[in-house]
Motif scaffolding. Structure first.
Motif, PDB file in Angstrom:
ATOM      1  N   GLU A  44      -6.864  21.729  -3.719  1.00 25.24           N
ATOM      2  CA  GLU A  44      -5.433  22.073  -3.842  1.00 25.24           C
ATOM      3  C   GLU A  44      -5.332  23.183  -5.006  1.00 25.24           C
TER       4      GLU A  44
ATOM      5  N   TYR B  30      -0.594  25.854   7.976  1.00 26.59           N
ATOM      6  CA  TYR B  30      -0.537  25.618   6.414  1.00 26.59           C
ATOM      7  C   TYR B  30       0.304  24.470   6.348  1.00 26.59           C
ATOM      8  N   MET B  34      -1.173  21.548   3.636  1.00 24.10           N
ATOM      9  CA  MET B  34      -0.491  21.150   2.499  1.00 24.10           C
ATOM     10  C   MET B  34      -0.409  19.640   2.553  1.00 24.10           C
ATOM     11  N   HIS B  88       3.537  30.443   2.719  1.00 20.54           N
ATOM     12  CA  HIS B  88       3.156  29.864   1.617  1.00 20.54           C
ATOM     13  C   HIS B  88       4.461  29.490   0.767  1.00 20.54           C
ATOM     14  N   GLU B  89       5.311  30.308   0.534  1.00 19.28           N
ATOM     15  CA  GLU B  89       6.284  30.119  -0.335  1.00 19.28           C
ATOM     16  C   GLU B  89       7.225  28.908   0.166  1.00 19.28           C
ATOM     17  N   ASP B  92       5.214  25.738  -0.402  1.00 21.50           N
ATOM     18  CA  ASP B  92       5.210  25.555  -1.645  1.00 21.50           C
ATOM     19  C   ASP B  92       6.364  25.044  -2.386  1.00 21.50           C
ATOM     20  N   ASN B  93       7.602  25.676  -1.840  1.00 24.43           N
ATOM     21  CA  ASN B  93       8.883  25.243  -2.472  1.00 24.43           C
ATOM     22  C   ASN B  93       9.001  23.903  -2.127  1.00 24.43           C
ATOM     23  N   HIS B  95       7.102  21.365  -1.328  1.00 29.09           N
ATOM     24  CA  HIS B  95       6.104  20.354  -2.387  1.00 29.09           C
ATOM     25  C   HIS B  95       6.431  20.611  -3.467  1.00 29.09           C
ATOM     26  N   ALA B  96       6.981  21.548  -4.043  1.00 29.00           N
ATOM     27  CA  ALA B  96       7.430  21.680  -5.567  1.00 29.00           C
ATOM     28  C   ALA B  96       8.380  20.927  -5.923  1.00 29.00           C
TER      29      ALA B  96
END
Lengths: 232, 232
Positions: A44, B30, B34, B88-89, B92-93, B95-96
């Motif tokens: 990760e 993706y 994730m 990705h963005e 990633d958002n 998961h963040a």
């Protein structure tokens, strides 16, 4: 606590005590489960999708080995969770003390940390019955794991010289911690000690032989560090 | 940027634009990568070895689906890392913003969060060419994943009533975030929008149809929350 069925005889003649084999499989299985979590976490942290993929594949493989070891424990009539239970403490200690701060330290833990355990397990196969030894040899990671990590580490060190010092220090800490936690594994489990050490049975390592084994582990660690241009 | 080979015809007649299919596979791949990291992290938080094992098996399966989707992208002449890059963005958002604070929130993310995406992908298969639709249907998680998480959540809520409020809140946040990030996915990728929405091609959802799809996603989410005794 751990039950044994008679099915162990189906693996051929075994002079090793069954309880010791169950314990050893418990050590290996819990180690693999923890390695799966560890490699998934490092994957990760990887900076690109191809490196996430390469390490993700390693993690998935660790999980599959864990499943194989659990299946073998069930074949021997043992409950995998019970067989692993005594070894939570040393493994949890190891992972708590060697926590990678970033992707490079994570790679180093895979490259040099897991390798110390693998070397140790490979040495043990010399004193085990052939069927168990063969299964353990097949469960151990191949060189591909080390190769992926080594390539990425060499690139990173070439780009940032200061990294070398930090990784060399981590390598030394890992060797020290590995020996401490391995001693804890042996101390908390008499069956395992009986399996590995010759304490009157004529089977296993004597004290001199075991000392030589530790020396070999240290030498292999030194060679792995040298392959990165680092002092052990 | 993304190359397409003629091999797509080997999957049968495809009326969907190839670029859109490549993008959709990129989204799915993706998302799976994730999800693999996510489920592995939740597995690590699990309180017992059997629950670590059950979730570890789920994580390993997510990885294997990721590999299948990557292989399909390569068959279509696309580079998997490139096909995933635009997405990705939003992932990633997501998961963040939805970071499980503990094991129960982790289970909830698997149970209710991943399910929103799965429902959405399943709806999409109605407007895709049969070969791509079939591959996506096979890649989606089966009910076992939801069942494992639901059973564990029901037990936990029964033991601690205060947990219900916290999990209900998390469920609402997840639905809101999922819709925001899905919009971002669509906005950043015109090919994907062409694939999903009928913008003059006669293929895909019209605006009313898409609104109905969103309503169905909300209803399914409400039913999943109700299965835990929680308000959506």
């Amino acid at each position: 606590m751990i039950e044994h069925s008679g099915t162990v005889t189906s693996t051929g003649t075994t002079s090793a005590p069954e309880a010791g084999v169950t314990s050893l499989l418990g050590v290996l299985a819990y180690g693999e489960l923890m390695a799966f979590f560890d490699v998934a976490r490092v994957a990760e942290m990887a900076p690109t999708v191809p490196s996430q993929q390469a390490l993700g594949a390693l993690a998935a493989r660790e999980y599959s080995v864990f499943e194989q070891l659990s299946a073998r424990l069930r074949e021997l009539g043992a409950d995998p969770a019970e067989a692993m239970q005594p070894f939570h403490e040393p493994f949890d200690n190891w992972h708590a003390r060697i926590t990678p701060a970033d992707w490079h330290e994570g790679l180093m833990k895979i490259y040099a940390g897991s390798a110390i355990a693998t070397d140790f397990y490979r040495e043990l196969t010399d004193v085990l019955d052939p069927a168990t030894a063969d299964m353990i040899r097949r469960a151990l990671p191949d060189d591909e794991q080390a190769a992926i990590a080594r390539t990425a580490l060499l690139e990173a060190i070439a780009q940032d010289e200061r990294l070398a010092g930090r990784l060399a220090l981590l390598g030394r800490r890992m060797m020290g911690e590995a020996l401490s936690q391995a001693q804890l594994v042996a101390l908390i489990n008499d069956d395992l000690l009986d399996l590995i050490m010759d304490r009157g049975t004529g089977q296993g390592f004597d004290l001199v032989g075991f000392q030589q084994l530790l020396t070999r582990l240290g030498e292999k660690h030194t060679r792995r560090m040298a392959a990165l241009g680092l002092d052990a």
